[in-house]
Design a protein around this motif. Structure first.
Motif, PDB file in Angstrom:
ATOM      1  N   VAL A 267       0.895  -1.419   0.048  1.00  0.00           N
ATOM      2  CA  VAL A 267      -0.057  -0.029   0.086  1.00  0.00           C
ATOM      3  C   VAL A 267       0.855   1.206  -0.231  1.00  0.00           C
ATOM      4  N   MET A 268       1.791   1.208   1.000  1.00  0.00           N
ATOM      5  CA  MET A 268       2.591   2.493   0.807  1.00  0.00           C
ATOM      6  C   MET A 268       3.484   2.637  -0.477  1.00  0.00           C
ATOM      7  N   ASN A 269       3.959   1.714  -1.084  1.00  0.00           N
ATOM      8  CA  ASN A 269       4.709   1.920  -2.430  1.00  0.00           C
ATOM      9  C   ASN A 269       3.656   2.154  -3.573  1.00  0.00           C
ATOM     10  N   GLN A 270       2.518   1.928  -3.482  1.00  0.00           N
ATOM     11  CA  GLN A 270       1.513   2.372  -4.309  1.00  0.00           C
ATOM     12  C   GLN A 270       1.110   3.683  -4.188  1.00  0.00           C
ATOM     13  N   TRP A 271       1.091   3.924  -2.986  1.00  0.00           N
ATOM     14  CA  TRP A 271       0.538   5.490  -2.765  1.00  0.00           C
ATOM     15  C   TRP A 271       1.697   6.350  -3.143  1.00  0.00           C
ATOM     16  N   ALA A 272       3.053   6.069  -2.733  1.00  0.00           N
ATOM     17  CA  ALA A 272       3.974   6.893  -3.150  1.00  0.00           C
ATOM     18  C   ALA A 272       3.981   6.896  -4.699  1.00  0.00           C
ATOM     19  N   LYS A 273       3.750   5.956  -5.466  1.00  0.00           N
ATOM     20  CA  LYS A 273       3.894   5.991  -6.990  1.00  0.00           C
ATOM     21  C   LYS A 273       2.763   6.914  -7.202  1.00  0.00           C
ATOM     22  N   ALA A 274       1.249   6.733  -6.913  1.00  0.00           N
ATOM     23  CA  ALA A 274       0.320   7.372  -7.198  1.00  0.00           C
ATOM     24  C   ALA A 274       0.400   9.014  -7.111  1.00  0.00           C
ATOM     25  N   GLN A 275       1.045   9.251  -6.012  1.00  0.00           N
ATOM     26  CA  GLN A 275       1.380  10.743  -5.450  1.00  0.00           C
ATOM     27  C   GLN A 275       2.689  11.392  -6.391  1.00  0.00           C
ATOM     28  N   GLY A 276       3.565  10.454  -6.934  1.00  0.00           N
ATOM     29  CA  GLY A 276       4.487  10.951  -7.869  1.00  0.00           C
ATOM     30  C   GLY A 276       5.501  11.368  -6.725  1.00  0.00           C
ATOM     31  N   ILE A 277       5.776  10.627  -5.810  1.00  0.00           N
ATOM     32  CA  ILE A 277       6.885  10.886  -4.565  1.00  0.00           C
ATOM     33  C   ILE A 277       8.229  10.547  -5.290  1.00  0.00           C
ATOM     34  N   GLU A 278       9.138  11.608  -5.053  1.00  0.00           N
ATOM     35  CA  GLU A 278      10.675  11.245  -5.403  1.00  0.00           C
ATOM     36  C   GLU A 278      11.526  11.537  -4.087  1.00  0.00           C
ATOM     37  N   ASN A 279      11.103  12.178  -3.206  1.00  0.00           N
ATOM     38  CA  ASN A 279      12.053  12.704  -2.132  1.00  0.00           C
ATOM     39  C   ASN A 279      11.799  12.280  -0.854  1.00  0.00           C
ATOM     40  N   VAL A 280      10.385  12.050  -0.592  1.00  0.00           N
ATOM     41  CA  VAL A 280      10.005  11.467   0.772  1.00  0.00           C
ATOM     42  C   VAL A 280      10.075   9.736   0.638  1.00  0.00           C
ATOM     43  N   ILE A 281      10.632   9.259   1.700  1.00  0.00           N
ATOM     44  CA  ILE A 281      10.735   7.923   1.688  1.00  0.00           C
ATOM     45  C   ILE A 281       9.438   7.190   2.482  1.00  0.00           C
ATOM     46  N   VAL A 282       8.686   6.395   2.076  1.00  0.00           N
ATOM     47  CA  VAL A 282       7.606   5.918   2.853  1.00  0.00           C
ATOM     48  C   VAL A 282       8.096   4.551   3.602  1.00  0.00           C
ATOM     49  N   ILE A 283       7.715   4.558   4.678  1.00  0.00           N
ATOM     50  CA  ILE A 283       8.003   3.468   5.925  1.00  0.00           C
ATOM     51  C   ILE A 283       6.708   2.617   6.060  1.00  0.00           C
ATOM     52  N   PRO A 284       6.604   1.581   5.963  1.00  0.00           N
ATOM     53  CA  PRO A 284       5.372   0.720   6.053  1.00  0.00           C
ATOM     54  C   PRO A 284       5.424   0.171   7.769  1.00  0.00           C
ATOM     55  N   ASP A 285       4.465   0.470   8.472  1.00  0.00           N
ATOM     56  CA  ASP A 285       4.642  -0.150   9.839  1.00  0.00           C
ATOM     57  C   ASP A 285       3.392  -0.868  10.197  1.00  0.00           C
ATOM     58  N   GLY A 286       3.443  -1.951   9.052  1.00  0.00           N
ATOM     59  CA  GLY A 286       2.224  -2.867   8.858  1.00  0.00           C
ATOM     60  C   GLY A 286       1.658  -3.309  10.080  1.00  0.00           C
ATOM     61  N   SER A 287       2.407  -3.720  11.201  1.00  0.00           N
ATOM     62  CA  SER A 287       1.913  -4.237  12.248  1.00  0.00           C
ATOM     63  C   SER A 287       1.700  -3.371  13.368  1.00  0.00           C
ATOM     64  N   GLY A 288       1.943  -1.937  13.179  1.00  0.00           N
ATOM     65  CA  GLY A 288       1.877  -1.020  14.108  1.00  0.00           C
ATOM     66  C   GLY A 288       2.812  -0.951  15.198  1.00  0.00           C
ATOM     67  N   GLU A 289       3.787  -1.697  15.203  1.00  0.00           N
ATOM     68  CA  GLU A 289       4.713  -2.034  16.241  1.00  0.00           C
ATOM     69  C   GLU A 289       5.553  -0.716  16.598  1.00  0.00           C
ATOM     70  N   PHE A 290       5.981   0.033  15.741  1.00  0.00           N
ATOM     71  CA  PHE A 290       6.938   1.133  16.045  1.00  0.00           C
ATOM     72  C   PHE A 290       5.827   2.126  16.603  1.00  0.00           C
ATOM     73  N   THR A 291       4.623   2.541  15.937  1.00  0.00           N
ATOM     74  CA  THR A 291       3.631   3.399  16.491  1.00  0.00           C
ATOM     75  C   THR A 291       3.168   3.139  17.617  1.00  0.00           C
TER      76      THR A 291
END
Length: 182
Positions: free
Chosen positions: A89-113
């Protein structure tokens, strides 16, 4: 979290493009740790309730992306966007938004959060467990400044946005630079 606290050590399950994989979906799994992202860097981390959601897609992510050069000029090495979403999901969102500079981090399990105290229930929206909206300036894995939206609560009826905006962090960094120059 607050200034002076060290980020928790978490491993994130990411998917990275690797042409050696071949085929129509050339991605492989790659584990990344908190240290991989933050060690030796001054970075911005911002987290939001979900990829593809209105405020996140219209204001927050594009605002950080569009101000990347201004953040770099103020001593920021990297900008990371985190959400309790999986890497697909995070990769597709970054692609859809045309993101080139911000790096997306998936916290899929919510552990970091969870470990930074920002995991909230959003069952009222059908989301389940998600991140409360926040942003931070991180220096070599330690919180320099923390910006959290007011009213953190499970199933909050609103989605406050302002404290964690790129404009707020830019103002903080500009003030800090002026103070250092004085």
């Amino acid at each position: 979290m607050q200034a002076g606290q060290k980020l928790p050590d978490v491993t994130f399950r990411t998917r990275v493009r690797d042409e050696a994989v071949g085929g129509p979906n050339p991605y492989r799994w790659q584990d990344m740790t908190t240290a991989d992202y933050f060690a030796g860097k001054r970075a911005i981390l911002f987290s939001l309730p979900g990829a593809f959601t209105p405020t996140c897609s219209t204001y927050q992510l594009p605002g950080f992306e569009n101000n990347f050069a201004a953040f770099q000029a103020l001593g920021v090495d990297a900008i990371y966007c985190m959400s309790v979403n999986d890497s697909f999901v995070m990769n597709q969102w970054a692609k859809a938004q045309g993101i080139e500079n911000v790096i997306v981090i998936p916290d899929g399990s919510g552990e970091f959060t969870r470990r930074v105290g920002m995991l909230v229930r959003k069952d009222n929206l059908g989301f389940g467990l998600r991140s409360w909206r926040y942003a931070a300036i991180i220096d070599n894995g330690v919180v320099e400044a923390w910006f959290e939206e007011p009213g953190i609560a499970d199933n909050h009826g609103e989605d406050p946005y302002g404290e964690s905006s790129p404009e707020t962090l830019l103002a903080y960094l500009e003030d800090a630079a002026k103070g250092a120059a004085a």
